[in-house]
Scaffold this motif. Structure first.
Motif, PDB file in Angstrom:
ATOM      1  N   ASP A   1       0.835  -1.191   0.000  1.00  0.00           N
ATOM      2  CA  ASP A   1       0.000   0.000   0.000  1.00  0.00           C
ATOM      3  C   ASP A   1       0.876   1.249   0.000  1.00  0.00           C
ATOM      4  N   ILE A   2       0.502   2.225  -0.809  1.00  0.00           N
ATOM      5  CA  ILE A   2       1.199   3.515  -0.827  1.00  0.00           C
ATOM      6  C   ILE A   2       0.277   4.546  -0.182  1.00  0.00           C
ATOM      7  N   LYS A   3       0.793   5.208   0.865  1.00  0.00           N
ATOM      8  CA  LYS A   3      -0.023   6.151   1.618  1.00  0.00           C
ATOM      9  C   LYS A   3       0.662   7.510   1.701  1.00  0.00           C
ATOM     10  N   PHE A   4      -0.138   8.572   1.621  1.00  0.00           N
ATOM     11  CA  PHE A   4       0.357   9.936   1.802  1.00  0.00           C
ATOM     12  C   PHE A   4      -0.030  10.418   3.198  1.00  0.00           C
ATOM     13  N   ARG A   5       0.913  11.091   3.856  1.00  0.00           N
ATOM     14  CA  ARG A   5       0.563  11.775   5.103  1.00  0.00           C
ATOM     15  C   ARG A   5       0.206  13.217   4.776  1.00  0.00           C
ATOM     16  N   MET A   6      -1.030  13.581   5.073  1.00  0.00           N
ATOM     17  CA  MET A   6      -1.510  14.934   4.829  1.00  0.00           C
ATOM     18  C   MET A   6      -2.191  15.448   6.094  1.00  0.00           C
ATOM     19  N   ASN A   7      -1.701  16.585   6.593  1.00  0.00           N
ATOM     20  CA  ASN A   7      -2.221  17.158   7.842  1.00  0.00           C
ATOM     21  C   ASN A   7      -2.264  16.124   8.967  1.00  0.00           C
ATOM     22  N   ASN A   8      -1.179  15.357   9.045  1.00  0.00           N
ATOM     23  CA  ASN A   8      -0.957  14.381  10.120  1.00  0.00           C
ATOM     24  C   ASN A   8      -1.847  13.147  10.041  1.00  0.00           C
ATOM     25  N   GLN A   9      -2.516  12.926   8.899  1.00  0.00           N
ATOM     26  CA  GLN A   9      -3.312  11.721   8.697  1.00  0.00           C
ATOM     27  C   GLN A   9      -2.780  10.959   7.491  1.00  0.00           C
ATOM     28  N   LEU A  10      -2.800   9.617   7.568  1.00  0.00           N
ATOM     29  CA  LEU A  10      -2.365   8.788   6.444  1.00  0.00           C
ATOM     30  C   LEU A  10      -3.564   8.417   5.569  1.00  0.00           C
ATOM     31  N   TYR A  11      -3.388   8.579   4.226  1.00  0.00           N
ATOM     32  CA  TYR A  11      -4.451   8.276   3.278  1.00  0.00           C
ATOM     33  C   TYR A  11      -3.918   7.298   2.226  1.00  0.00           C
ATOM     34  N   LEU A  12      -4.675   6.235   1.981  1.00  0.00           N
ATOM     35  CA  LEU A  12      -4.295   5.263   0.962  1.00  0.00           C
ATOM     36  C   LEU A  12      -4.426   5.888  -0.423  1.00  0.00           C
ATOM     37  N   ILE A  13      -3.353   5.808  -1.212  1.00  0.00           N
ATOM     38  CA  ILE A  13      -3.320   6.419  -2.545  1.00  0.00           C
ATOM     39  C   ILE A  13      -3.293   5.372  -3.653  1.00  0.00           C
ATOM     40  N   ASP A  14      -2.541   4.290  -3.449  1.00  0.00           N
ATOM     41  CA  ASP A  14      -2.364   3.297  -4.507  1.00  0.00           C
ATOM     42  C   ASP A  14      -1.934   1.980  -3.877  1.00  0.00           C
ATOM     43  N   ARG A  15      -1.985   0.925  -4.663  1.00  0.00           N
ATOM     44  CA  ARG A  15      -1.481  -0.378  -4.216  1.00  0.00           C
ATOM     45  C   ARG A  15      -0.701  -1.005  -5.365  1.00  0.00           C
ATOM     46  N   ILE A  16       0.481  -1.518  -5.078  1.00  0.00           N
ATOM     47  CA  ILE A  16       1.341  -2.129  -6.089  1.00  0.00           C
ATOM     48  C   ILE A  16       1.742  -3.526  -5.636  1.00  0.00           C
ATOM     49  N   SER A  17       2.296  -4.297  -6.539  1.00  0.00           N
ATOM     50  CA  SER A  17       2.743  -5.652  -6.203  1.00  0.00           C
ATOM     51  C   SER A  17       4.022  -5.593  -5.373  1.00  0.00           C
ATOM     52  N   ASP A  18       4.274  -6.659  -4.614  1.00  0.00           N
ATOM     53  CA  ASP A  18       5.512  -6.687  -3.823  1.00  0.00           C
ATOM     54  C   ASP A  18       6.736  -6.724  -4.731  1.00  0.00           C
ATOM     55  N   HIS A  19       6.604  -7.338  -5.919  1.00  0.00           N
ATOM     56  CA  HIS A  19       7.733  -7.379  -6.864  1.00  0.00           C
ATOM     57  C   HIS A  19       8.087  -5.962  -7.336  1.00  0.00           C
ATOM     58  N   PHE A  20       7.073  -5.184  -7.688  1.00  0.00           N
ATOM     59  CA  PHE A  20       7.309  -3.813  -8.137  1.00  0.00           C
ATOM     60  C   PHE A  20       7.855  -2.973  -6.983  1.00  0.00           C
ATOM     61  N   TYR A  21       7.399  -3.233  -5.756  1.00  0.00           N
ATOM     62  CA  TYR A  21       7.891  -2.500  -4.588  1.00  0.00           C
ATOM     63  C   TYR A  21       9.394  -2.733  -4.392  1.00  0.00           C
ATOM     64  N   ARG A  22       9.835  -3.993  -4.592  1.00  0.00           N
ATOM     65  CA  ARG A  22      11.269  -4.286  -4.444  1.00  0.00           C
ATOM     66  C   ARG A  22      12.087  -3.507  -5.474  1.00  0.00           C
ATOM     67  N   LYS A  23      11.575  -3.395  -6.706  1.00  0.00           N
ATOM     68  CA  LYS A  23      12.273  -2.626  -7.747  1.00  0.00           C
ATOM     69  C   LYS A  23      12.342  -1.135  -7.355  1.00  0.00           C
ATOM     70  N   ILE A  24      11.240  -0.606  -6.835  1.00  0.00           N
ATOM     71  CA  ILE A  24      11.225   0.799  -6.396  1.00  0.00           C
ATOM     72  C   ILE A  24      12.222   1.011  -5.267  1.00  0.00           C
ATOM     73  N   GLY A  25      12.262   0.052  -4.329  1.00  0.00           N
ATOM     74  CA  GLY A  25      13.178   0.172  -3.185  1.00  0.00           C
ATOM     75  C   GLY A  25      14.629   0.241  -3.624  1.00  0.00           C
ATOM     76  N   LEU A  26      15.014  -0.631  -4.560  1.00  0.00           N
ATOM     77  CA  LEU A  26      16.391  -0.623  -5.058  1.00  0.00           C
ATOM     78  C   LEU A  26      16.706   0.680  -5.783  1.00  0.00           C
ATOM     79  N   TYR A  27      15.742   1.162  -6.570  1.00  0.00           N
ATOM     80  CA  TYR A  27      15.944   2.404  -7.305  1.00  0.00           C
ATOM     81  C   TYR A  27      16.110   3.582  -6.341  1.00  0.00           C
TER      82      TYR A  27
END
Length: 319
Positions: A29-55
């Motif tokens: 899950d990708i979440k934005f913190r706005m005015n001290n609250q977390l809001y769900l923005i998007d959801r990606i696969s764990d494989h894509f998350y690992r690629k983002i992490g390395l990048y």
């Protein structure tokens, strides 16, 4: 990576302060913190998350082969016509790493006048930064605008032809006309060594990114005793708590009496749809009374942050 550029651009448009990547149920899950609250923005696969992490680790000059130890870094990215500084923090979380991005928004270029809610606080800051030596300590919780206020102060001092040198971990935002030193433990540059080197660089003003241990605290005191104006930040609940942290770091009441000019503890608030900084403070007589209280137990009173909040109508506390 286009996905990341679009994500950060969306976060900037929505004035998010942080982007969280949260591993959940085989995805992320990708979440934005706005005015001290977390809001769900998007959801990606764990494989894509690992690629983002390395990048992200590559962009931040972090060690790609380390996943079991926390790391932090920073990188710059173009969002429209603006260069945005992104700070990254990773923490080991089972077989994955948890990643949070902190977005340094345009408030870093705001003036002191625009940032501070109260006129009395503007006058206090201007009068205190006009001194040639001593220590100004800016405290508050994470996300309360400590770095924002510090950069506003440095940008004002820059207009007075002051020589300003900083040591930060990491450098939050690169500014022209300021010498900024990055902490690099691998190269043997920590806060303590960095401050010693800075003192040889003939500065008028020294900014120490954060006081978080005994060595850094003593370096800040030593620098302020040598005739320099030192500005630093610290995590603390209130002004008195910040002074107690100094004592826990091994500093004496005498050290603090000789060096401390101003201690503030701030919160980020919203009033009339504008973000502002509100703070409690100790200086001059109130600071002397606070140190006497710690030394002798003699009671004293000063206006707390809650008092300021209760006195101001239409105020919403963000952090």
């Amino acid at each position: 990576m286009n996905f990341l550029s679009h994500l950060i651009s969306e976060a900037c448009v929505k004035r998010a302060s942080d982007i969280h990547f949260v591993i959940k149920d085989g995805g992320c899950d990708i979440k934005f913190r706005m005015n001290n609250q977390l809001y769900l923005i998007d959801r990606i696969s764990d494989h894509f998350y690992r690629k983002i992490g390395l990048y992200l680790k590559f962009k931040s000059n972090m060690n790609l082969n380390i996943s079991k130890t926390p790391q932090s870094g920073a990188f710059d990215i173009n969002v429209g016509k603006q260069m945005v500084r992104i700070r990254i923090s990773t923490l080991p979380n089972g077989i994955y790493e948890s990643i949070v991005l902190r977005i340094n928004n345009s408030m870093l270029s705001e003036s002191i006048d625009n940032l501070l809610l109260l006129d009395e606080h503007r006058k206090l800051i201007y009068s205190t930064i006009g001194t040639s030596s001593g220590l100004i300590l800016i405290t508050g919780p994470t996300g309360s605008g400590k770095t924002t206020l510090t950069y506003s102060i440095m940008n004002f001092l820059k207009t007075l032809d002051q020589s300003i040198v900083t040591i930060e971990d990491p450098v939050e935002h690169y500014e022209t006309g300021i010498v900024q030193l990055q902490v690099n433990e691998g190269a043997g540059v920590n806060y303590d060594i960095g401050v010693k080197e800075i003192l040889r660089h003939d500065p008028d003003v020294i900014f120490i990114g954060e006081i978080r241990d005994e060595k850094t605290a003593k370096s800040a005191i030593r620098a302020s005793l040598t005739g320099h104006l030192v500005i630093s930040t610290m995590h603390a609940r209130d002004c008195l708590g910040a002074i107690y942290r100094f004592i826990e770091f091994g500093l004496s009441i005498f050290d603090l009496e000789q060096t401390l000019n101003l201690v503030i503890n701030q919160r980020l608030v919203v009033i009339d749809d504008a973000k502002k900084i509100l703070f409690e403070h100790l200086n001059e007589d109130s600071l002397s009374d606070a140190l006497q209280f710690i030394k002798t137990g003699k009671q004293f009173k000063y206006k707390k942050i809650l008092d300021y909040i209760l006195d101001t109508d239409g105020l919403k506390v963000i952090k």
